[in-house]
Design a protein around this motif. Structure first.
Motif, mmCIF file in Angstrom:
data_model
loop_
_atom_site.group_PDB
_atom_site.id
_atom_site.type_symbol
_atom_site.label_atom_id
_atom_site.label_comp_id
_atom_site.label_asym_id
_atom_site.label_seq_id
_atom_site.Cartn_x
_atom_site.Cartn_y
_atom_site.Cartn_z
ATOM 1 N N UNK A 1 0.907 -1.236 -0.002
ATOM 2 C CA UNK A 1 0.033 -0.056 0.042
ATOM 3 C C UNK A 1 0.830 1.231 0.033
ATOM 4 N N UNK A 2 0.458 2.241 -0.813
ATOM 5 C CA UNK A 2 1.270 3.291 -0.884
ATOM 6 C C UNK A 2 0.685 4.290 0.276
ATOM 7 N N UNK A 3 1.927 4.698 1.185
ATOM 8 C CA UNK A 3 1.783 5.696 2.105
ATOM 9 C C UNK A 3 2.853 6.882 1.793
ATOM 10 N N UNK A 4 2.502 7.856 0.793
ATOM 11 C CA UNK A 4 3.410 8.664 0.249
ATOM 12 C C UNK A 4 3.807 9.895 1.150
ATOM 13 N N UNK A 5 5.119 10.335 0.901
ATOM 14 C CA UNK A 5 5.384 11.521 1.527
ATOM 15 C C UNK A 5 5.542 12.451 0.339
ATOM 16 N N UNK A 6 5.435 13.863 0.726
ATOM 17 C CA UNK A 6 5.443 14.751 -0.514
ATOM 18 C C UNK A 6 6.683 14.685 -1.279
ATOM 19 N N UNK B 1 6.634 12.195 -3.435
ATOM 20 C CA UNK B 1 6.988 10.754 -3.917
ATOM 21 C C UNK B 1 6.276 10.430 -5.157
ATOM 22 N N UNK B 2 6.595 9.549 -5.926
ATOM 23 C CA UNK B 2 5.896 9.412 -7.238
ATOM 24 C C UNK B 2 5.958 7.792 -7.525
ATOM 25 N N UNK B 3 4.814 7.413 -8.322
ATOM 26 C CA UNK B 3 4.687 5.932 -8.510
ATOM 27 C C UNK B 3 4.688 6.138 -10.264
ATOM 28 N N UNK B 4 5.506 5.472 -10.818
ATOM 29 C CA UNK B 4 5.508 5.187 -12.359
ATOM 30 C C UNK B 4 5.001 3.621 -12.741
ATOM 31 N N UNK B 5 4.054 3.530 -13.248
ATOM 32 C CA UNK B 5 3.581 2.136 -13.615
ATOM 33 C C UNK B 5 2.305 1.993 -14.346
ATOM 34 N N UNK B 6 1.878 0.867 -14.490
ATOM 35 C CA UNK B 6 0.444 0.626 -15.175
ATOM 36 C C UNK B 6 -0.666 0.294 -14.475
ATOM 37 N N UNK B 7 -1.854 0.988 -14.680
ATOM 38 C CA UNK B 7 -2.806 0.649 -13.791
ATOM 39 C C UNK B 7 -3.420 -0.638 -14.390
ATOM 40 N N UNK B 8 -3.541 -1.510 -13.398
ATOM 41 C CA UNK B 8 -3.908 -3.076 -13.795
ATOM 42 C C UNK B 8 -5.309 -3.270 -13.333
ATOM 43 N N UNK C 1 4.299 -1.940 -11.029
ATOM 44 C CA UNK C 1 5.485 -1.250 -11.335
ATOM 45 C C UNK C 1 6.636 -2.392 -10.879
ATOM 46 N N UNK C 2 6.945 -2.637 -11.967
ATOM 47 C CA UNK C 2 8.037 -3.580 -12.095
ATOM 48 C C UNK C 2 7.518 -4.813 -11.601
ATOM 49 N N UNK C 3 8.107 -5.485 -10.612
ATOM 50 C CA UNK C 3 7.694 -6.814 -10.161
ATOM 51 C C UNK C 3 6.925 -6.669 -8.778
ATOM 52 N N UNK C 4 6.121 -5.308 -8.668
ATOM 53 C CA UNK C 4 5.210 -5.404 -7.525
ATOM 54 C C UNK C 4 3.889 -4.562 -7.998
ATOM 55 N N UNK C 5 2.845 -4.821 -7.317
ATOM 56 C CA UNK C 5 1.744 -3.955 -7.534
ATOM 57 C C UNK C 5 1.620 -3.193 -6.259
ATOM 58 N N UNK C 6 1.214 -1.736 -6.466
ATOM 59 C CA UNK C 6 1.213 -0.713 -5.695
ATOM 60 C C UNK C 6 -0.319 -0.457 -5.442
ATOM 61 N N UNK D 1 2.162 9.105 -11.142
ATOM 62 C CA UNK D 1 1.135 9.610 -9.963
ATOM 63 C C UNK D 1 2.169 10.241 -8.865
ATOM 64 N N UNK D 2 2.109 11.306 -8.567
ATOM 65 C CA UNK D 2 2.847 12.425 -7.674
ATOM 66 C C UNK D 2 1.989 12.882 -6.642
ATOM 67 N N UNK D 3 2.264 12.658 -5.422
ATOM 68 C CA UNK D 3 1.821 13.298 -4.328
ATOM 69 C C UNK D 3 2.410 14.600 -3.857
ATOM 70 N N UNK D 4 1.625 15.566 -3.905
ATOM 71 C CA UNK D 4 2.226 16.913 -3.843
ATOM 72 C C UNK D 4 2.092 17.562 -2.706
ATOM 73 N N UNK D 5 1.238 17.092 -1.567
ATOM 74 C CA UNK D 5 1.022 17.680 -0.328
ATOM 75 C C UNK D 5 -0.244 17.732 -0.142
#
Length: 89
Positions: free
Chosen positions: A6-11, A13-20, A38-43, A66-70
């Motif tokens: 599970x993604x718990x981002x800090x300001x 932080x970004x994910x680059x990946x494919x929506x599955x 994202x590579x070999x994991x699902x976020x 996808x980027x978390x900006x605050x």
């Protein structure tokens, strides 16, 4: 085998990946859960009001950044803010 987290981002932080997968009405708050490969994991990313509106433009199979900006103060609470870029080749 894919690992899931599970993604718990800090300001910034970004994910680059494919929506599955996009699963609606999950859990106590009937949230949307987005699964991004994202590579070999699902976020797993829990939807929020502003994020859900951005994700309306995304289709399963789209590659995204996808980027978390605050947070931004809206009335009496802090709303999480995201930026989304669709980067299909």
């Amino acid at each position: 085998m894919n690992k899931e987290k599970y993604w718990n981002p800090n300001v910034n932080d970004e994910i680059i990946g494919t929506v599955v997968e996009k699963i609606e009405n999950v859990g106590e708050y009937k949230s949307t859960l987005y699964k991004i490969q994202n590579d070999d994991e699902i976020i797993n990313v829990w939807g929020k009001k502003q994020l859900d509106s951005l994700m309306e433009l995304v289709n399963i199979g789209d590659k995204i950044i996808l980027r978390y900006v605050g947070t931004e103060k809206i009335n009496d609470y802090q709303m999480k803010k995201f930026e989304l870029e669709i980067v299909n080749e």
